[in-house]
Write a protein that holds these residues in place. Sequence first.
Motif, short mmCIF file in Angstrom:
data_model
loop_
_atom_site.label_atom_id
_atom_site.label_comp_id
_atom_site.label_asym_id
_atom_site.label_seq_id
_atom_site.Cartn_x
_atom_site.Cartn_y
_atom_site.Cartn_z
N PHE A 299 95.15 21.62 56.90
CA PHE A 299 94.32 22.73 57.38
C PHE A 299 93.12 22.96 56.46
O PHE A 299 92.00 23.20 56.92
CB PHE A 299 95.14 24.02 57.50
N GLU A 300 93.34 22.88 55.14
CA GLU A 300 92.24 23.06 54.19
C GLU A 300 91.20 21.96 54.34
O GLU A 300 90.00 22.21 54.29
CB GLU A 300 92.76 23.13 52.77
N MET A 301 91.66 20.72 54.54
CA MET A 301 90.72 19.60 54.71
C MET A 301 89.92 19.74 56.01
O MET A 301 88.79 19.27 56.10
CB MET A 301 91.49 18.28 54.71
N ALA A 302 90.51 20.43 57.00
CA ALA A 302 89.82 20.65 58.27
C ALA A 302 88.85 21.83 58.19
O ALA A 302 88.15 22.12 59.15
CB ALA A 302 90.84 20.89 59.38
N GLY A 303 88.82 22.52 57.04
CA GLY A 303 87.87 23.61 56.85
C GLY A 303 88.42 25.00 57.07
O GLY A 303 87.67 25.97 57.04
N PHE A 304 89.74 25.11 57.27
CA PHE A 304 90.33 26.43 57.46
C PHE A 304 90.58 27.09 56.12
O PHE A 304 90.88 26.42 55.13
CB PHE A 304 91.68 26.32 58.20
N ASP A 305 90.47 28.43 56.09
CA ASP A 305 90.86 29.20 54.92
C ASP A 305 92.34 29.51 55.07
O ASP A 305 92.75 30.18 56.01
CB ASP A 305 90.07 30.52 54.83
N VAL A 306 93.15 28.99 54.17
CA VAL A 306 94.59 29.16 54.25
C VAL A 306 95.02 30.25 53.29
O VAL A 306 94.64 30.24 52.12
CB VAL A 306 95.33 27.85 53.93
N GLU A 307 95.80 31.20 53.79
CA GLU A 307 96.31 32.29 52.97
C GLU A 307 97.82 32.35 53.13
O GLU A 307 98.32 32.37 54.26
CB GLU A 307 95.69 33.62 53.43
N LEU A 308 98.54 32.34 52.03
CA LEU A 308 99.99 32.46 52.09
C LEU A 308 100.36 33.93 52.22
O LEU A 308 99.89 34.77 51.46
CB LEU A 308 100.64 31.88 50.83
N LEU A 309 101.18 34.23 53.20
CA LEU A 309 101.63 35.60 53.43
C LEU A 309 103.01 35.78 52.81
O LEU A 309 103.77 34.83 52.64
CB LEU A 309 101.69 35.89 54.93
N GLU A 310 103.34 37.02 52.50
CA GLU A 310 104.67 37.31 51.96
C GLU A 310 105.70 37.13 53.06
O GLU A 310 105.46 37.44 54.22
CB GLU A 310 104.73 38.75 51.45
N THR A 311 106.86 36.63 52.68
CA THR A 311 107.96 36.46 53.63
C THR A 311 108.61 37.82 53.83
O THR A 311 108.99 38.48 52.87
CB THR A 311 109.00 35.47 53.09
#
Length: 51
Positions: free
Chosen positions: A22-34
């Motif tokens: 996803f990052e390589m495709a240009g998306f901003d990835v954010e980890l959410l709390e479980t």
Amino acid sequence: MAETPDGIADLTPSELRAIEVFEMAGFDVELLETPEPPVVVPLVRRWGHVA
């Protein structure tokens, strides 16, 4: 050196690869709390006939 996001140690190799894609495709990835698991309330079985 880049900061390691909280929670990344708990991810599987497949999840880490998905984030990388996803990052390589240009998306901003954010980890959410479980979220906490739901509370299981046992059912009380009442013996008797219901009309």
